[in-house]
Design an enzyme around this catalytic site. Structure first.
Site, PDB file in Angstrom:
ATOM      1  CG  ASP A  11     -90.086 -47.315  27.818  1.00  0.00           C
ATOM      2  OD1 ASP A  11     -90.341 -46.767  26.735  1.00  0.00           O
ATOM      3  OD2 ASP A  11     -90.973 -47.719  28.603  1.00  0.00           O
ATOM      4  CE  LYS A 111     -93.435 -46.997  26.637  1.00  0.00           C
ATOM      5  NZ  LYS A 111     -93.758 -47.251  28.042  1.00  0.00           N
ATOM      6  CB  CYS A 156     -92.430 -51.103  28.886  1.00  0.00           C
ATOM      7  SG  CYS A 156     -93.117 -50.019  30.173  1.00  0.00           S
TER       8      CYS A 156
END
Length: 210
Positions: A11, A111, A156
């Protein structure tokens, strides 16, 4: 057996860097680490995960009347942090950081597309009922070592590492500590301890670059 090394970037998006909708302190400082590692030629595969939320995602405080960002709520039957709207599909906030050398990516795993459940991990949703298919991709490529870095360490990144350990038996999973930043100091400390206790190795980018 041939050793296949993969780098998983978690990310590295505008939304999680300063100026984004859910910024991680110093999040932009991991971009040069990622670029340097990608340029080294050490990795056979480079994968990037990308939060890719619909505008009505259930983890957003805006979808729960009376809730404020960072309050606790519930989603898919589990406790859920209510986040600010972030990384909404097709917005600048969801794009990879402009300094990131995305041309080196071999694969991008989106995602968080199901509005009914959050997805911290690059491998599966938080309720663990649905997978992204990333584990199958890595198995199909014969990956034997997986190095993970990115944003944020205590969310994450941690859940991606834990799922990698669970879903990729026999693969050596490494957490690159200087290539990651977290939301809270205590959260980072706890996340690193949990990753190590599950079998992850904590390394630095310098060790890879030697």
């Amino acid at each position: 057996m041939r050793m296949t090394k993969a780098l998983l970037l978690i990310d590295l998006q505008n939304g999680f860097c300063p100026g984004g909708n859910l910024p991680v302190a110093e999040g932009n400082q991991v971009i040069p680490v990622a670029n340097t590692l990608m340029a080294k030629g050490y990795y056979d595969l480079i994968i990037a995960s990308q939060d890719w939320h619909p505008a009505n995602h259930g983890s957003f405080a805006s979808q729960h009347p009376g809730k404020q960002p960072f309050e606790m709520g519930e989603l898919s039957g589990q406790p859920q942090v209510m986040w600010p709207d972030h990384c909404v599909q097709g917005t600048v906030d969801a794009e990879f950081h402009p300094d990131l050398h995305t041309e080196r990516f071999d694969y991008v795993q989106k995602k968080g597309q199901n509005p009914a459940v959050d997805s911290y991990s690059a491998f599966r949703d938080n309720d663990q009922s649905s997978t992204t298919g990333l584990d199958g991709f890595l198995k199909g490529k014969g990956v034997t070592t997986l190095d993970v870095m990115g944003l944020a360490t205590d969310f994450c990144v941690k859940f991606s590492v834990l799922d990698a350990l669970d879903m990729l038996p026999g693969v050596a999973v490494h957490f690159i500590v200087d290539g990651s930043r977290g939301i809270s100091p205590q959260g980072v400390t706890d996340a690193i301890a949990e990753m190590q206790s599950r079998g992850a190795h904590v390394i630095t980018s310098a060790a890879i670059l030697e």
